[in-house]
Design a protein around this motif. Sequence first.
Motif, PDB file in Angstrom:
ATOM      1  N   ARG A 292      38.154   5.560  54.467  1.00 56.75           N
ATOM      2  CA  ARG A 292      38.639   4.630  53.439  1.00 56.75           C
ATOM      3  C   ARG A 292      40.076   4.207  53.747  1.00 56.75           C
ATOM      4  O   ARG A 292      40.466   3.067  53.517  1.00 56.75           O
ATOM      5  N   ASP A 293      40.877   5.157  54.222  1.00 53.52           N
ATOM      6  CA  ASP A 293      42.282   4.839  54.485  1.00 53.52           C
ATOM      7  C   ASP A 293      42.444   3.897  55.682  1.00 53.52           C
ATOM      8  O   ASP A 293      43.378   3.074  55.717  1.00 53.52           O
ATOM      9  N   THR A 294      41.558   4.008  56.667  1.00 55.62           N
ATOM     10  CA  THR A 294      41.726   3.208  57.885  1.00 55.62           C
ATOM     11  C   THR A 294      41.077   1.825  57.789  1.00 55.62           C
ATOM     12  O   THR A 294      41.392   0.928  58.569  1.00 55.62           O
ATOM     13  N   ARG A 295      40.162   1.607  56.862  1.00 56.10           N
ATOM     14  CA  ARG A 295      39.473   0.321  56.744  1.00 56.10           C
ATOM     15  C   ARG A 295      39.654  -0.266  55.348  1.00 56.10           C
ATOM     16  O   ARG A 295      38.719  -0.642  54.665  1.00 56.10           O
ATOM     17  N   LEU A 296      40.931  -0.328  54.951  1.00 56.95           N
ATOM     18  CA  LEU A 296      41.235  -0.851  53.622  1.00 56.95           C
ATOM     19  C   LEU A 296      40.893  -2.332  53.494  1.00 56.95           C
ATOM     20  O   LEU A 296      40.682  -2.847  52.389  1.00 56.95           O
ATOM     21  N   ASP A 297      40.855  -3.115  54.646  1.00 56.32           N
ATOM     22  CA  ASP A 297      40.609  -4.537  54.578  1.00 56.32           C
ATOM     23  C   ASP A 297      39.136  -4.899  54.447  1.00 56.32           C
ATOM     24  O   ASP A 297      38.779  -6.026  54.125  1.00 56.32           O
ATOM     25  N   ASP A 298      38.268  -3.916  54.719  1.00 54.34           N
ATOM     26  CA  ASP A 298      36.830  -4.179  54.636  1.00 54.34           C
ATOM     27  C   ASP A 298      36.344  -3.748  53.249  1.00 54.34           C
ATOM     28  O   ASP A 298      36.096  -2.571  53.004  1.00 54.34           O
ATOM     29  N   GLU A 299      36.184  -4.734  52.349  1.00 56.43           N
ATOM     30  CA  GLU A 299      35.845  -4.424  50.955  1.00 56.43           C
ATOM     31  C   GLU A 299      34.471  -3.773  50.830  1.00 56.43           C
ATOM     32  O   GLU A 299      34.283  -2.813  50.078  1.00 56.43           O
ATOM     33  N   GLU A 300      33.486  -4.279  51.560  1.00 53.57           N
ATOM     34  CA  GLU A 300      32.121  -3.719  51.471  1.00 53.57           C
ATOM     35  C   GLU A 300      32.096  -2.291  51.994  1.00 53.57           C
ATOM     36  O   GLU A 300      31.501  -1.394  51.371  1.00 53.57           O
ATOM     37  N   LEU A 301      32.763  -2.072  53.131  1.00 54.85           N
ATOM     38  CA  LEU A 301      32.784  -0.730  53.698  1.00 54.85           C
ATOM     39  C   LEU A 301      33.531   0.230  52.792  1.00 54.85           C
ATOM     40  O   LEU A 301      33.146   1.397  52.640  1.00 54.85           O
ATOM     41  N   SER A 302      34.591  -0.256  52.160  1.00 60.74           N
ATOM     42  CA  SER A 302      35.357   0.577  51.238  1.00 60.74           C
ATOM     43  C   SER A 302      34.513   0.991  50.037  1.00 60.74           C
ATOM     44  O   SER A 302      34.570   2.139  49.571  1.00 60.74           O
ATOM     45  N   GLU A 303      33.699   0.027  49.544  1.00 59.05           N
ATOM     46  CA  GLU A 303      32.836   0.350  48.393  1.00 59.05           C
ATOM     47  C   GLU A 303      31.786   1.383  48.765  1.00 59.05           C
ATOM     48  O   GLU A 303      31.510   2.326  48.017  1.00 59.05           O
ATOM     49  N   LEU A 304      31.180   1.198  49.956  1.00 56.21           N
ATOM     50  CA  LEU A 304      30.139   2.138  50.407  1.00 56.21           C
ATOM     51  C   LEU A 304      30.715   3.540  50.628  1.00 56.21           C
ATOM     52  O   LEU A 304      30.126   4.547  50.235  1.00 56.21           O
ATOM     53  N   SER A 305      31.880   3.586  51.269  1.00 52.64           N
ATOM     54  CA  SER A 305      32.491   4.901  51.525  1.00 52.64           C
ATOM     55  C   SER A 305      32.944   5.542  50.217  1.00 52.64           C
ATOM     56  O   SER A 305      32.914   6.772  50.067  1.00 52.64           O
ATOM     57  N   GLY A 306      33.343   4.708  49.245  1.00 53.55           N
ATOM     58  CA  GLY A 306      33.736   5.257  47.941  1.00 53.55           C
ATOM     59  C   GLY A 306      32.563   5.887  47.226  1.00 53.55           C
ATOM     60  O   GLY A 306      32.677   6.978  46.632  1.00 53.55           O
ATOM     61  N   ASP A 307      31.386   5.197  47.278  1.00 60.05           N
ATOM     62  CA  ASP A 307      30.181   5.778  46.654  1.00 60.05           C
ATOM     63  C   ASP A 307      29.796   7.085  47.336  1.00 60.05           C
ATOM     64  O   ASP A 307      29.420   8.061  46.679  1.00 60.05           O
ATOM     65  N   ALA A 308      29.881   7.095  48.669  1.00 58.45           N
ATOM     66  CA  ALA A 308      29.534   8.311  49.411  1.00 58.45           C
ATOM     67  C   ALA A 308      30.510   9.444  49.077  1.00 58.45           C
ATOM     68  O   ALA A 308      30.111  10.614  48.937  1.00 58.45           O
ATOM     69  N   LEU A 309      31.790   9.107  48.905  1.00 58.44           N
ATOM     70  CA  LEU A 309      32.783  10.130  48.571  1.00 58.44           C
ATOM     71  C   LEU A 309      32.536  10.700  47.182  1.00 58.44           C
ATOM     72  O   LEU A 309      32.629  11.916  46.969  1.00 58.44           O
ATOM     73  N   ASP A 310      32.203   9.843  46.234  1.00 56.00           N
ATOM     74  CA  ASP A 310      31.896  10.320  44.881  1.00 56.00           C
ATOM     75  C   ASP A 310      30.706  11.279  44.896  1.00 56.00           C
ATOM     76  O   ASP A 310      30.712  12.320  44.222  1.00 56.00           O
ATOM     77  N   ALA A 311      29.671  10.942  45.673  1.00 59.66           N
ATOM     78  CA  ALA A 311      28.499  11.814  45.761  1.00 59.66           C
ATOM     79  C   ALA A 311      28.873  13.144  46.406  1.00 59.66           C
ATOM     80  O   ALA A 311      28.412  14.214  45.984  1.00 59.66           O
ATOM     81  N   ALA A 312      29.709  13.092  47.428  1.00 60.93           N
ATOM     82  CA  ALA A 312      30.126  14.322  48.100  1.00 60.93           C
ATOM     83  C   ALA A 312      30.944  15.203  47.161  1.00 60.93           C
ATOM     84  O   ALA A 312      30.823  16.436  47.178  1.00 60.93           O
ATOM     85  N   LEU A 313      31.789  14.589  46.339  1.00 61.02           N
ATOM     86  CA  LEU A 313      32.599  15.358  45.390  1.00 61.02           C
ATOM     87  C   LEU A 313      31.718  16.016  44.325  1.00 61.02           C
ATOM     88  O   LEU A 313      31.976  17.143  43.895  1.00 61.02           O
ATOM     89  N   ARG A 314      30.660  15.256  43.903  1.00 56.70           N
ATOM     90  CA  ARG A 314      29.727  15.882  42.958  1.00 56.70           C
ATOM     91  C   ARG A 314      28.998  17.054  43.613  1.00 56.70           C
ATOM     92  O   ARG A 314      28.730  18.075  42.988  1.00 56.70           O
ATOM     93  N   GLY A 315      28.694  16.895  44.889  1.00 53.70           N
ATOM     94  CA  GLY A 315      28.078  18.007  45.619  1.00 53.70           C
ATOM     95  C   GLY A 315      29.019  19.197  45.702  1.00 53.70           C
ATOM     96  O   GLY A 315      28.593  20.355  45.623  1.00 53.70           O
ATOM     97  N   ALA A 316      30.329  18.922  45.855  1.00 52.83           N
ATOM     98  CA  ALA A 316      31.307  20.004  45.903  1.00 52.83           C
ATOM     99  C   ALA A 316      31.374  20.732  44.560  1.00 52.83           C
ATOM    100  O   ALA A 316      31.498  21.962  44.512  1.00 52.83           O
TER     101      ALA A 316
END
Length: 639
Positions: A292-316
């Motif tokens: 997320r930090d390295t691809r701040l300009d890619d809005e779609e990729l940022s959204e996808l990585s954000g959803d994946a991060l939220d799921a990973a945090l719930r898993g944690a």
Amino acid sequence: MKPARVVVVEDERIVALHMQQQLTTLGYDVVATVASGAAALKQITERGPDIVLMDIHIEGDMDGIETASRIPPELGAPVIYLTAYSEETTLERARATNPYGYLIKPYSDRELHATIQMALERRQVESALRTSEDRFRSIVGVIREGIFIAEADTGAFVEVNEPGGAMFGYEPGELIGATLGALSAGAEPYSAAEAADKVARAVATGEAQRFDWRCRGKLGDPIWAEFSVQVAPIGGRDMVVAVAHDLTERHAMEEQLRQVQKIEAIGQLTGGIAHDFNNLLGVIIGNLDLLRDTRLDDEELSELSGDALDAALRGADLTRQLLAFARRQPLQPQKIDLNGLVDSTMKLLKRVLGEHIDVSVSFEEETCLVFADRAQVEAALTNLCTNARDAMPKGGALMVNAGRRVIDSDTAGMPPDMKPGCYSVIEVTDTGVGMTEEVKARVFEPFYTTKDRDKGTGLGLSVVFGFLKQSGGHVSLYSEVGVGTTFRLYLPSAQGEVKLSEEPVLADQLLGSGETVLVVEDDTPIRRIVVRYFRELGFNIIEAKNAAEALVLLEAGNIDILFTDVVMPGAIDGVELARMAGESWPNLNVILTSGFPQNHLEDGQTPTQLRLLSKPYRKADLARVLRETITGRNRGRRG
């Protein structure tokens, strides 16, 4: 050797004088010669003769047969009947009194001497036999194991000691004539026929047979017993002797221990998997953050990585809960004021539980200190309260109480793995739907839930279990379908060491003097423990497993105290039973007991004069309530 002492009962004076002369010549001591039944009974009672020579046909209100029938059995005076003639009806009456002989008039000195000597020898043999039987019964009576003696050919019981009858809820005499089959539960291991085969094998081989057997008590309650069966010669014939040791409490404790070990095993497996999975999630979460930090300009990729991060945090979060259940989560224990924690937590929860839930909070002491992780205690209390809310969809009452309990190895209803000591306790009670036995058996397992698939992970209660175990505490559960549920969270007290000896000495005192207590309790292990408590405190016990059986026993009379569980199977609960008993027997003392706390009963539901003893309780707690009951009863009688 002193001559045998004889009383002569003969209404013909000349015959009586002749008999006295005969007896004196033969070396006997004639201590009295009488002519009537009344005089004979007086002389026999006062002098205690060795032999009574009784004429059947004597004048007066009583003939010789009726006189003999009125001789007190404890005197053991052998009667020899004298008669010149007797019809069959008279002889039948005479035989019913079990005489030691008959002499037909006229008789010779030799016949008289032989008949008396045979009677004296028979009396001596019977006396020795009675002494032997009394000694045998005394020995059998003091043995705490159940002793069952049966005929080898029929298997029918001829002797059952008191502990043997009590083990199965019978008076000893009730089992005479029955067989081992009457005790069978008809379930594994061993049916009645299979148990009979083991007895037959003992008879055939002469070898002892040992087996654990699932039996059934008089009230239908399940009983486990270890039987040792062997053939032994008794009274000149082979008899089957069965010794039974009650294993019911041990089996109940083993079942509880198996449940604990099952959860322990699940926890170890879950903890290992969660620990490794947590490491994998750490890598995933770290890389998603970098992505997320390295691809701040890619809005779609940022959204996808954000959803994946939220799921990973719930898993944690999920793995942290699993680690808490497995007792591998690092805790931050500190000394905290339990009252303050409960008060502040419940103030916040009242807003989210809903107006349809009537919440009440109470404290037994001004200060209640524990040593635990504050966040975990708050989470556990929150979890229990939200579960209680879900169990009352149409509304109800939620009662939270904080107090202190001293638990020892003698506390009724506590699991075998709980260490004795002083605990601070949070009680959370609801008036919801309650739990079935199947749900209660699995409620602390991870991922087990009765909620819809999208409304819970099934980890809440397992996390509470793991946190309390890791903290040196415990969680207990009491629930009845349609009545409600009580959870008790036991946390080690931080108010200094409290010695168990500080409990009242009442538990070591005999409070009763043979009064009869009717114990009404459907939980067999609990009923056995409380019956033992009452007996050790000096009371006689009658048992029932429901209100219907209790009412029958109350009708029989002679009950001093009714000790009844509140929630029982059947149409009548303990409160209604107490009311019915109070109306029919106003002087009857009643004590209620319940796995729910006292404030679970609605105002006015229980008559004010009744006392309630909450489970779990110790013998000292029972003794205290009994002392209050007995004191109140005596005060009432004096007034």
